[in-house]
Design a protein around this motif. Structure first.
Motif, PDB file in Angstrom:
ATOM      1  N   THR A   8     -23.891  -2.775 -18.645  1.00  0.00           N
ATOM      2  CA  THR A   8     -24.780  -2.665 -18.138  1.00  0.00           C
ATOM      3  C   THR A   8     -24.535  -3.315 -17.186  1.00  0.00           C
ATOM      4  N   LEU A   9     -23.782  -4.469 -16.699  1.00  0.00           N
ATOM      5  CA  LEU A   9     -23.289  -4.631 -15.145  1.00  0.00           C
ATOM      6  C   LEU A   9     -22.585  -4.068 -15.074  1.00  0.00           C
ATOM      7  N   TRP A  10     -21.398  -3.390 -14.906  1.00  0.00           N
ATOM      8  CA  TRP A  10     -20.933  -2.393 -13.908  1.00  0.00           C
ATOM      9  C   TRP A  10     -21.231  -2.537 -12.441  1.00  0.00           C
ATOM     10  N   SER A  11     -22.662  -1.950 -12.506  1.00  0.00           N
ATOM     11  CA  SER A  11     -23.575  -1.253 -11.131  1.00  0.00           C
ATOM     12  C   SER A  11     -23.378  -2.672 -10.242  1.00  0.00           C
ATOM     13  N   SER A  12     -23.267  -4.214 -10.542  1.00  0.00           N
ATOM     14  CA  SER A  12     -23.793  -5.430 -10.137  1.00  0.00           C
ATOM     15  C   SER A  12     -22.868  -6.069  -9.950  1.00  0.00           C
ATOM     16  N   SER A  13     -21.240  -5.401 -10.587  1.00  0.00           N
ATOM     17  CA  SER A  13     -19.689  -6.743 -10.552  1.00  0.00           C
ATOM     18  C   SER A  13     -19.322  -5.779  -9.566  1.00  0.00           C
ATOM     19  N   PRO A  14     -19.351  -7.123  -8.783  1.00  0.00           N
ATOM     20  CA  PRO A  14     -17.893  -6.442  -7.359  1.00  0.00           C
ATOM     21  C   PRO A  14     -17.161  -6.031  -7.559  1.00  0.00           C
ATOM     22  N   LEU A  15     -16.092  -4.954  -7.349  1.00  0.00           N
ATOM     23  CA  LEU A  15     -14.894  -5.653  -7.764  1.00  0.00           C
ATOM     24  C   LEU A  15     -14.251  -5.085  -6.098  1.00  0.00           C
ATOM     25  N   MET A  16     -12.850  -5.938  -5.732  1.00  0.00           N
ATOM     26  CA  MET A  16     -12.229  -6.223  -4.659  1.00  0.00           C
ATOM     27  C   MET A  16     -10.881  -5.724  -4.983  1.00  0.00           C
ATOM     28  N   LEU A  17     -10.208  -5.637  -3.857  1.00  0.00           N
ATOM     29  CA  LEU A  17      -8.521  -5.775  -3.562  1.00  0.00           C
ATOM     30  C   LEU A  17      -8.566  -6.099  -2.541  1.00  0.00           C
ATOM     31  N   ARG A  18      -7.170  -7.836  -2.427  1.00  0.00           N
ATOM     32  CA  ARG A  18      -7.308  -7.981  -1.502  1.00  0.00           C
ATOM     33  C   ARG A  18      -5.204  -8.031  -1.349  1.00  0.00           C
ATOM     34  N   ALA A  19      -4.563  -7.379  -0.276  1.00  0.00           N
ATOM     35  CA  ALA A  19      -3.411  -7.512  -0.325  1.00  0.00           C
ATOM     36  C   ALA A  19      -3.020  -8.495   0.834  1.00  0.00           C
ATOM     37  N   THR A  20      -1.786  -8.633   0.626  1.00  0.00           N
ATOM     38  CA  THR A  20      -1.310 -10.051   0.667  1.00  0.00           C
ATOM     39  C   THR A  20      -0.143  -9.742   1.651  1.00  0.00           C
ATOM     40  N   ALA A  21       1.454 -10.300   1.671  1.00  0.00           N
ATOM     41  CA  ALA A  21       2.568 -10.505   2.544  1.00  0.00           C
ATOM     42  C   ALA A  21       3.372  -9.224   2.231  1.00  0.00           C
ATOM     43  N   GLY A  22       3.342  -8.472   0.826  1.00  0.00           N
ATOM     44  CA  GLY A  22       3.911  -7.157   0.719  1.00  0.00           C
ATOM     45  C   GLY A  22       3.231  -5.955   1.232  1.00  0.00           C
ATOM     46  N   LEU A  23       2.207  -5.564   1.652  1.00  0.00           N
ATOM     47  CA  LEU A  23       1.555  -4.593   2.048  1.00  0.00           C
ATOM     48  C   LEU A  23       1.900  -5.456   3.891  1.00  0.00           C
ATOM     49  N   ARG A  24       1.243  -6.961   4.254  1.00  0.00           N
ATOM     50  CA  ARG A  24       1.717  -6.948   5.960  1.00  0.00           C
ATOM     51  C   ARG A  24       2.626  -6.086   6.337  1.00  0.00           C
ATOM     52  N   LEU A  25       3.867  -6.722   5.282  1.00  0.00           N
ATOM     53  CA  LEU A  25       5.342  -6.393   6.155  1.00  0.00           C
ATOM     54  C   LEU A  25       5.580  -4.938   6.032  1.00  0.00           C
ATOM     55  N   LEU A  26       4.496  -3.979   5.610  1.00  0.00           N
ATOM     56  CA  LEU A  26       5.167  -2.229   6.215  1.00  0.00           C
ATOM     57  C   LEU A  26       4.431  -1.986   7.148  1.00  0.00           C
ATOM     58  N   PRO A  27       5.200  -0.810   7.098  1.00  0.00           N
ATOM     59  CA  PRO A  27       4.164  -0.050   8.446  1.00  0.00           C
ATOM     60  C   PRO A  27       3.231  -0.470   8.178  1.00  0.00           C
ATOM     61  N   GLY A  28       2.374   0.293   9.585  1.00  0.00           N
ATOM     62  CA  GLY A  28       0.856   0.124   9.052  1.00  0.00           C
ATOM     63  C   GLY A  28       0.170   1.437   8.112  1.00  0.00           C
ATOM     64  N   GLU A  29       1.369   2.714   8.818  1.00  0.00           N
ATOM     65  CA  GLU A  29       0.703   3.848   8.334  1.00  0.00           C
ATOM     66  C   GLU A  29       0.423   4.068   6.971  1.00  0.00           C
ATOM     67  N   LYS A  30       2.168   3.350   6.618  1.00  0.00           N
ATOM     68  CA  LYS A  30       2.289   3.777   5.009  1.00  0.00           C
ATOM     69  C   LYS A  30       1.248   2.467   4.022  1.00  0.00           C
ATOM     70  N   ALA A  31       0.811   0.940   5.027  1.00  0.00           N
ATOM     71  CA  ALA A  31       0.033   0.555   4.164  1.00  0.00           C
ATOM     72  C   ALA A  31      -1.674   0.823   4.318  1.00  0.00           C
ATOM     73  N   THR A  32      -1.684   1.774   5.381  1.00  0.00           N
ATOM     74  CA  THR A  32      -2.791   2.487   5.441  1.00  0.00           C
ATOM     75  C   THR A  32      -3.317   2.997   4.278  1.00  0.00           C
ATOM     76  N   ILE A  33      -2.378   4.441   4.026  1.00  0.00           N
ATOM     77  CA  ILE A  33      -2.125   4.943   2.985  1.00  0.00           C
ATOM     78  C   ILE A  33      -2.341   4.392   1.496  1.00  0.00           C
ATOM     79  N   LEU A  34      -1.897   3.964   1.413  1.00  0.00           N
ATOM     80  CA  LEU A  34      -2.150   2.971  -0.382  1.00  0.00           C
ATOM     81  C   LEU A  34      -3.512   2.566   0.016  1.00  0.00           C
ATOM     82  N   LEU A  35      -3.864   2.202   1.051  1.00  0.00           N
ATOM     83  CA  LEU A  35      -4.894   1.560   0.495  1.00  0.00           C
ATOM     84  C   LEU A  35      -5.905   1.937   0.522  1.00  0.00           C
ATOM     85  N   ASP A  36      -5.811   3.486   1.071  1.00  0.00           N
ATOM     86  CA  ASP A  36      -6.695   5.022   1.113  1.00  0.00           C
ATOM     87  C   ASP A  36      -7.134   5.018  -0.682  1.00  0.00           C
TER      88      ASP A  36
END
Length: 440
Positions: free
Chosen positions: A129-157
């Protein structure tokens, strides 16, 4: 003219109904309106006492995915919300999987399996009953920061695609790569919240040191206005939480990680001895091992026999870190908690208990590096060939940050049974931002 008694009874009942209706409507109109916020789960708990008493509690869930360089972790936080008070953490559910999200840079579709596995943990934890009111988030750190921009963008998509079908409260901006400074700030919030000093203005705040798979962070509160004015703006961040303003020094660096045996580190600490062959003075003379990076298999070897391992390793590491880390005045006067590789290597040295943590001095890492490197030169510690390199790296890094040898650091993986990561602080920030601005 005389009315029958029955008529008087009907007239009296009618007047009473009209009066009660008016009183109820007036009471409803005068009740205070709740502020605009995310829907909260309300649970009534009846306590037995001399007089019947009802205590009403509200709960808010927040779901944070930590996409690190070596693994993906989910933190499911259950907060108790009470009017005019800072939230209290009622419970945390934690799970982790390997490898990290960045490992799927060349095949993003394969990342879905792990994401769905962790989402199922969230669905088992949060009431439906609380799924629709529970924020779902992802934060990527150094692993994705060090990837080439396009590859990181595709993964996040790909993450956004999976999250959009989850039935939790999700917005596209809830999935992003976390800036290193924000990572340090969020971890600082977590530590001080768990220690119970974040809400007060008088309590001294502790600093935070982290050393992960691809970056290092140092964050602590600034009290002196002159110090704040003298620091580069890039390293000073201000924010408000629980109606209290905080000014922090937060420094983050993608320091190439020997501890993770990254390729960039090999450029500095290893020498190229031939095609796909690397040599380091921080390894035992008789050591030879295999290491794969970017689908290339390297042979990693120690230096030739006869040269002092600790001294030559120290010189190599100092050259690597020199001018890549900024000295920070004032750290000697602040209590610090240290995490990740600081913790793991202290366990390897037997300085702290693996499950409960403890305290170490900077000099413990320095002396530990000397002991391990010298033992390795004598043919010992074959089961941990990179320990000499790791400890030398840590001891040099701490001294470059201006920590004196006698400075004591507290080491902990958990405080009050809660993981000491940035995830809790970042979740607070996101929930507050959604309440105020509708975005994370």
């Amino acid at each position: 003219m005389r009315f029958p008694k029955l008529a008087f009874v009907f007239m009296f009942v009618g007047c009473l109904v009209v009066y009660l209706t008016y009183v109820k409507r007036h009471y409803d109109d005068s009740k205070p309106q709740l502020p605009d916020q995310l829907p909260l789960h309300r649970m009534d708990i009846h306590k037995q006492s001399t007089s019947a008493q009802v205590v009403s509690e509200s709960f808010q869930y927040g779901i944070m995915f930590d996409a690190g360089s070596t693994g993906t972790r989910i933190h499911i936080f259950k907060f108790q919300i009470e009017p005019n008070e800072a939230p209290k953490l009622a419970h945390e559910t934690f799970r982790a999987i390997k490898p990290g999200l960045s490992a799927y840079a060349d095949d993003p579709e394969k990342s879905k399996e792990g994401l769905l596995e962790l989402l199922n943990v969230a669905k088992d934890t949060v009431p439906e009953t609380l799924w629709s009111s529970s924020p779902l988030m992802l934060r990527a750190t150094a692993g994705l920061r060090l990837l080439p921009g396009e590859k990181a963008t595709i993964l996040l998509d790909k993450v956004r695609e999976v999250f959009s079908e989850s039935l939790f409260l999700y917005r596209p901006d809830s999935v992003s790569i976390m800036d290193g400074t924000d990572e340090g700030m969020s971890a600082w919030i977590t530590i001080n919240f768990l220690l119970g000093v974040l809400h007060g203005t008088e309590s001294p705040k502790v600093g935070m040191l982290d050393l992960g798979g691809g970056s290092t962070q140092i964050t602590f509160a600034l009290q002196d206005e002159k110090t704040i004015q003298s620091l580069p703006l890039d390293y000073v961040t201000s924010f408000q939480m629980f109606n209290i303003s905080h000014a922090l020094y937060s420094y983050s660096k993608n320091v190439v990680m020997c501890l993770n045996k990254s390729f960039d580190c090999c450029v500095y600490v290893f020498s190229v001895a031939g095609p796909q062959e690397l040599v380091s003075p921080c390894l035992a003379p008789d050591y030879s091992g295999q290491w794969e990076h970017a689908e290339v298999l390297y042979t990693v070897k120690g230096q030739k026999a006869g040269e002092p391992i600790y001294e030559t390793c120290l010189t190599k590491v100092e050259k690597m870190i020199y001018k890549r880390v900024r000295k920070i005045e004032g750290v000697k006067d602040v209590d610090f908690y240290a995490f990740s590789y600081y913790y793991d290597r202290a366990v390897d040295l037997g300085l702290i208990d693996e499950s409960t943590g403890g305290s170490v001095k900077v000099s413990d890492y320095i002396e530990g590096a000397k002991k391990v490197c010298n033992n390795m030169a004598a043919g010992g510690i074959k089961e941990s060939p990179f320990l000499c390199l790791d400890l030398t790296y840590i001891s040099v890094l701490l001294q470059e940050l201006d920590f004196p040898p006698d400075k004591e650091l507290k080491l902990a993986r958990q405080i009050n049974d809660v993981e000491t990561s940035w995830a809790l602080g970042a979740t607070f920030h996101c929930i507050e931002s959604i309440h105020k601005h509708g975005t994370c």
